[in-house]
Write an enzyme that holds these catalytic residues in place. Sequence first.
Site, PDB file in Angstrom:
ATOM      1  N   ARG A  35      44.359  37.748  43.716  1.00 17.65           N
ATOM      2  CA  ARG A  35      43.622  38.930  43.262  1.00 17.65           C
ATOM      3  C   ARG A  35      42.531  39.345  44.248  1.00 17.65           C
ATOM      4  O   ARG A  35      42.240  40.533  44.417  1.00 17.65           O
ATOM      5  CB  ARG A  35      43.026  38.633  41.868  1.00 17.65           C
ATOM      6  CG  ARG A  35      42.305  39.804  41.216  1.00 17.65           C
ATOM      7  CD  ARG A  35      42.017  39.461  39.761  1.00 17.65           C
ATOM      8  NE  ARG A  35      40.954  40.270  39.196  1.00 17.65           N
ATOM      9  CZ  ARG A  35      41.154  41.408  38.513  1.00 17.65           C
ATOM     10  NH1 ARG A  35      42.370  41.855  38.322  1.00 17.65           N
ATOM     11  NH2 ARG A  35      40.132  42.073  38.022  1.00 17.65           N
ATOM     12  N   ILE A  61      39.729  48.213  39.245  1.00 15.36           N
ATOM     13  CA  ILE A  61      40.846  47.285  39.122  1.00 15.36           C
ATOM     14  C   ILE A  61      40.682  46.667  37.735  1.00 15.36           C
ATOM     15  O   ILE A  61      39.597  46.240  37.357  1.00 15.36           O
ATOM     16  CB  ILE A  61      40.839  46.216  40.253  1.00 15.36           C
ATOM     17  CG1 ILE A  61      41.970  45.198  40.069  1.00 15.36           C
ATOM     18  CG2 ILE A  61      39.505  45.496  40.354  1.00 15.36           C
ATOM     19  CD1 ILE A  61      42.093  44.215  41.254  1.00 15.36           C
ATOM     20  N   SER A  62      41.723  46.668  36.959  1.00 18.60           N
ATOM     21  CA  SER A  62      41.591  46.263  35.558  1.00 18.60           C
ATOM     22  C   SER A  62      41.231  44.788  35.429  1.00 18.60           C
ATOM     23  O   SER A  62      41.559  43.970  36.288  1.00 18.60           O
ATOM     24  CB  SER A  62      42.899  46.508  34.812  1.00 18.60           C
ATOM     25  OG  SER A  62      43.337  47.820  35.017  1.00 18.60           O
ATOM     26  N   GLN A  63      40.592  44.480  34.343  1.00 18.35           N
ATOM     27  CA  GLN A  63      40.266  43.099  33.975  1.00 18.35           C
ATOM     28  C   GLN A  63      41.555  42.264  33.945  1.00 18.35           C
ATOM     29  O   GLN A  63      42.579  42.745  33.449  1.00 18.35           O
ATOM     30  CB  GLN A  63      39.627  43.159  32.591  1.00 18.35           C
ATOM     31  CG  GLN A  63      39.263  41.840  31.982  1.00 18.35           C
ATOM     32  CD  GLN A  63      38.923  42.035  30.498  1.00 18.35           C
ATOM     33  OE1 GLN A  63      39.308  43.025  29.891  1.00 18.35           O
ATOM     34  NE2 GLN A  63      38.210  41.075  29.930  1.00 18.35           N
ATOM     35  N   PRO A  64      41.518  41.024  34.439  1.00 20.27           N
ATOM     36  CA  PRO A  64      42.750  40.218  34.483  1.00 20.27           C
ATOM     37  C   PRO A  64      43.461  40.128  33.126  1.00 20.27           C
ATOM     38  O   PRO A  64      44.689  40.265  33.059  1.00 20.27           O
ATOM     39  CB  PRO A  64      42.255  38.842  34.926  1.00 20.27           C
ATOM     40  CG  PRO A  64      40.999  39.115  35.679  1.00 20.27           C
ATOM     41  CD  PRO A  64      40.384  40.333  35.059  1.00 20.27           C
TER      42      PRO A  64
END
Length: 668
Positions: A35, A61-64
Amino acid sequence: MGDTRLQRERMVQRQIAARGVRDHYTLEAMRQVPREEFVAKPLREFAYEDSPLPIEAGQTISQPYIVALMIAEARIRPGERVLEIGAGSGYAAAVMATIAQRVYAIERVPELAALARERFERLGYDNIELRTGDGTRGWPEAAPFDAIVAAAGGPEIPDVLLRQLAPGGRLVMPVGTMRDQQRLVLVTRTGNERFVQKALGDVRFVPLIGEHGWRDDAPVTMAEPTRTHLRSRDVGRSMAGLIREAAEPLPAFDDPAFGKRFDRFADARVVLLGEASHGTSEFYRARDAITRRLVQAHGFKIIAVEADWPDAASIDRHVRSVPGVRDGEPAFQRFPTWMWRNTDVDRFVRWLRQHNHLLADSRRAGFYGLDLYSMNASMRAVIDYLDGVDPEAAHVARTRYGCLTPWSKEPAQYGHMAVTAGYAVCEDAVADMLRMLLLRRMEYTKNDGGRFFDAEQNARVVRDAEAYYRAIYYGSAESWNLRDTHMFQTLQHLLDAGGADSRAVVWAHNSHIGDARHTGMGQQRDELNIGQLCREQFGDQAALIGFGTDSGTVAAASNWDEPMQVMQVNPSMAGSYERLFHEAAVPRCLVDVRAGQHPELRERLSETQLERFIGVIYRPHTERWSHYTEAELPGQFDAYVWFDKTSAVTPLTKEHGSGVPETWPFAL
Ligand code: SAH
């Protein structure tokens, strides 16, 4: 960076698996993709934090966890083709490409697309195809996709995207009426035109901007990365609240705005308008208003109703000013007479005649009957026609139809006789008659004054009625299915006769027009209906509109062939759709329940409830067993029209004009 593997393992355990994501493929892929490579250098140390992070161009960038949740819910599997809308940093695309065979990713911002492309190359993700553009239109050349994942939130799920799903395909997308607050929605394509929707929880994504997303491009402030979170699923809003929110109030019937509300269905090839009883004024008035609009503003020229062909044909001649060809018997004499001989139908027929009056023949709208209870009148109509064009053939028809004439008054007894005799006594005779007529079409149509189609349809009615009356003795599904298939085929013949751009409005009971696959009819009794057949034939070019009410009065009889009464309709039962709508306390409204509309309401309404069907018979004392059936309303209909309180139709009587009712509609 040896320790990133450990960081990822921790991320998977604590942020993802601990929150309930179990999908093995997703977890494994999240363990593999670095990531930190997908964020700007200064942010790398935060790459495995439990939060979204800012990327270039004001995006995130989206949260995992959200990336994992979406991929797990989309059930991405090896060998599959996936579309991602909003590639952003490219991270989610890389995770999906670790599982799937091929990922097609679209990013709107060129700067982001260039960065992501460069990352894919450097890290060796050679099964991702990335393009810059508006992802709300999907990627038609690469469709169909097994899964579509949108990483930005739109006001609704674009239809074009649903169409790009393969059968069994899944779409996951944040949907919400506010730009920065959405509900994550999963849609599964369970059939050609069937989509099942499920809400996954509240989320916050950046807006999806494009043709089928948000139109304007107002800057999104991203000073702080927004924390994406999911609320627990049971923090749902009340059903009444959801219905109220989705309900579009309906104005007075004669307000043009009434019909305009239904303009969203004007592109359909067939618009099917239901009713929850055969004797409720509001349902007729609403269908009148909607039909006027479709005829006047949208070029619908076929009005096909749940009535017998010869009866409707006399109305048709009247509204299109076709000279009467035989004085015959007055229309709509058969029980239940109030179903068509009532003041609401009369009003509509008067309007239609007036509307047509100003138009050239080819632009006039016609009125047709879909049903098959007119064996006798239809036989006579065929013979009358042949008497005019081919007297020898008329003689043949008399002989062939003679097989049925002993039962012409009580056709059901023909069925009984045929079953007792052990074979379909008159089947060949009536089929031959239709065949003969069709073979001579060219010859007859040369100078029959355009009456062939009417004769042909009557010959079809006779053929299908013969089979229908036999089937009654084999059980209800068989005869029901024959009848609805006949109605559907009649509609199809009307559309064919009207040319490639012909379009039809159908008036029939909810039980005929609500897709039977979503009610006890189809699920428990193997019955199909016009609505189902239209969906199978026309896909989303068929609009199925159901009607409902809580209470009031209805015109109905206690038993077949008994006199009409005005009866009180019981207030709706607990556990029924009617009760849910009643509790929403909206007196009259339209609720659009097509895929993509009001996702939460749709999901909640999809749980099976009871639904009330009142026909020409109403038995309030045994209402639960006589009139309620289980249904899944959003599958059954595309929209539902609600009138909380309703009143009985008024049958035409002498007071409605001299000569009425006997000679209606001609004495108008
Ligand atoms: N999947 C990405 C999330 C990026 S945020 C990741 O994990 O990195 C959402 C992205 O959607 C933004 O980059 C935004 O530019 C993009 N976007 C918004 N509307 C779009 C549209 N109509 N078509 C394609 N991309 C769009």
